[in-house]
Design a protein around this motif. Structure first.
Motif, short mmCIF file in Angstrom:
data_model
loop_
_atom_site.label_atom_id
_atom_site.label_comp_id
_atom_site.label_asym_id
_atom_site.label_seq_id
_atom_site.Cartn_x
_atom_site.Cartn_y
_atom_site.Cartn_z
N PHE A 35 0.84 -1.19 0.00
CA PHE A 35 0.00 0.00 0.00
C PHE A 35 0.88 1.25 0.00
CE2 PHE A 35 -3.85 -2.31 1.43
CZ PHE A 35 -3.29 -3.40 2.06
N TYR A 37 0.14 5.12 1.39
CA TYR A 37 -0.77 6.02 2.07
C TYR A 37 -0.19 7.43 2.02
CZ TYR A 37 -3.65 2.34 4.24
OH TYR A 37 -4.51 1.30 4.46
N GLN A 39 -0.30 11.23 3.88
CA GLN A 39 -0.68 11.95 5.10
C GLN A 39 -0.40 13.43 4.92
OE1 GLN A 39 1.59 11.31 8.77
NE2 GLN A 39 -0.31 11.30 9.96
N SER A 42 -2.96 17.88 7.54
CA SER A 42 -4.13 17.66 8.41
C SER A 42 -4.02 16.38 9.23
CB SER A 42 -5.40 17.58 7.56
OG SER A 42 -5.38 16.43 6.72
N ARG A 43 -3.03 15.56 8.94
CA ARG A 43 -2.72 14.31 9.65
C ARG A 43 -3.59 13.13 9.24
NH1 ARG A 43 -2.51 16.86 15.34
NH2 ARG A 43 -4.49 15.77 15.64
N GLN A 44 -4.64 13.37 8.46
CA GLN A 44 -5.55 12.28 8.10
C GLN A 44 -4.96 11.45 6.97
OE1 GLN A 44 -9.35 13.08 8.96
NE2 GLN A 44 -9.78 10.91 8.78
N MET A 45 -4.57 10.24 7.29
CA MET A 45 -3.98 9.37 6.28
C MET A 45 -5.05 8.79 5.38
SD MET A 45 -0.97 7.38 8.31
CE MET A 45 -0.56 6.40 6.89
N LEU A 47 -5.62 6.22 1.75
CA LEU A 47 -5.00 5.26 0.84
C LEU A 47 -4.86 5.89 -0.53
CD1 LEU A 47 -4.09 2.28 0.36
CD2 LEU A 47 -6.42 1.87 -0.43
N ARG A 50 -3.00 0.49 -3.94
CA ARG A 50 -2.59 -0.78 -3.37
C ARG A 50 -2.27 -1.77 -4.48
NH1 ARG A 50 -7.97 -2.46 -0.35
NH2 ARG A 50 -8.97 -0.89 -1.62
N PHE A 91 3.61 7.18 2.95
CA PHE A 91 4.05 5.98 3.65
C PHE A 91 3.78 4.75 2.80
CE2 PHE A 91 5.12 7.65 7.76
CZ PHE A 91 4.37 8.79 7.90
N LYS A 103 -0.58 -8.05 10.76
CA LYS A 103 -0.25 -6.65 11.03
C LYS A 103 0.16 -5.96 9.75
CE LYS A 103 1.50 -7.43 15.68
NZ LYS A 103 2.71 -7.46 16.52
N VAL A 104 0.00 -4.64 9.77
CA VAL A 104 0.50 -3.80 8.69
C VAL A 104 1.83 -3.20 9.15
CG1 VAL A 104 0.04 -1.82 7.22
CG2 VAL A 104 -1.86 -3.25 8.02
N PHE A 106 4.62 -0.38 8.38
CA PHE A 106 4.79 0.88 7.65
C PHE A 106 6.27 1.25 7.56
CE2 PHE A 106 0.52 2.60 7.13
CZ PHE A 106 -0.21 1.84 8.01
N GLY A 107 6.62 1.94 6.47
CA GLY A 107 7.92 2.57 6.37
C GLY A 107 7.94 3.87 7.15
N THR A 108 9.08 4.53 7.17
CA THR A 108 9.23 5.76 7.94
C THR A 108 8.75 7.00 7.20
OG1 THR A 108 11.52 5.87 7.20
CG2 THR A 108 11.11 4.93 9.38
#
Lengths: 116, 114
Positions: A35, A37, A39, A42-45, A47, A50, A91, A103-104, A106-108
């Motif tokens: 995936f 994503y 961000q 506004s912080r709202q991640m 998608l 994918r 991300f 689990k997902v 995530f990269g940094t």
């Protein structure tokens, strides 16, 4: 355990140009999901796109496309005709296809700046 | 329809105090996740709820952290005796069951511990 690496902490692109964000991952599994994503400040991640590992065709969503290289374990995101609204953290994420809950990872993240 | 909501959006607290962070997932989403995002870092998994199954708490960093999900809907993340290193953005996400399904994220709660 799976790991996801984004080696570009920051990138910049001129408006209307094309930019590619890199992502590599490490896994011993053959089936999984990848995936991207976004961000914004506004912080709202949300998608962006994918990819299912068993599909050879690269996923595309409007101006966003991926270059999925399974053997190289690479999953880069290409943004065409960049717009000011594309400025955000991006991300890359990995999720196993194994049964049950996985689990997902995530990269940094890569911070993308779009220059007018 | 309504997305994932979180409250408060910002929380400033003193070291040693307890805090509660709330997450309202999208209606019908059986899976709920909590993540912590420290400045300049990726997302650190904290805890996962799926329906009536036992939660996956493997990401909780210490016993000061706990979470519950009441009635399969609203979730509360509690941090007891907060420390300065707890300062971060706490993100909640929900999804339908199944690893293919995307996670829908809330706007997060920015926690600052003084």
């Amino acid at each position: 355990a799976q790991t996801v690496t984004q080696s570009q902490p920051e990138m910049s692109v001129q408006e209307a140009e094309t930019v590619t964000l890199s992502c590599t991952y490490d896994t011993s599994e053959s089936d999984y999901y990848l995936f991207w994503y976004k961000q914004p400040p506004s912080r709202q991640m949300i998608l962006v796109i994918r990819q299912e590992a068993y599909k050879q065709q690269n996923a595309t969503e409007n101006r966003f496309s991926v270059n999925f290289q399974k053997a190289a374990k690479s999953f880069s995101l290409k943004i065409s005709d960049s717009q000011l609204g594309d400025a955000a953290m991006y991300f890359c994420a990995y999720r196993s296809h194994l049964g049950g809950y996985q689990k997902v990872t995530f990269g940094t993240g890569t911070k993308l700046q779009v220059i007018p | 329809g309504a997305g994932v909501s979180q409250s408060p959006s910002n929380k400033v607290t003193e070291k040693g105090k307890d805090v509660e962070l709330r997450c309202d997932p999208i209606s019908g989403h059986t899976a709920l996740y909590w993540y912590r995002q420290s400045l300049g870092q990726g997302l650190e998994f904290l805890i996962y709820f799926q329906g009536n199954s036992a939660p996956d708490k493997s990401g909780l960093p210490s016993d000061r952290f706990s979470a519950e999900r009441t009635g399969g809907s609203v979730s509360t993340l509690t941090i007891q005796r907060t420390q300065q290193e707890d300062s971060a953005v706490y993100l909640c996400a929900s999804s339908l069951a199944g690893n293919y399904n995307e996670q829908f994220f809330g706007p997060g709660t920015r926690l600052t511990v003084l």
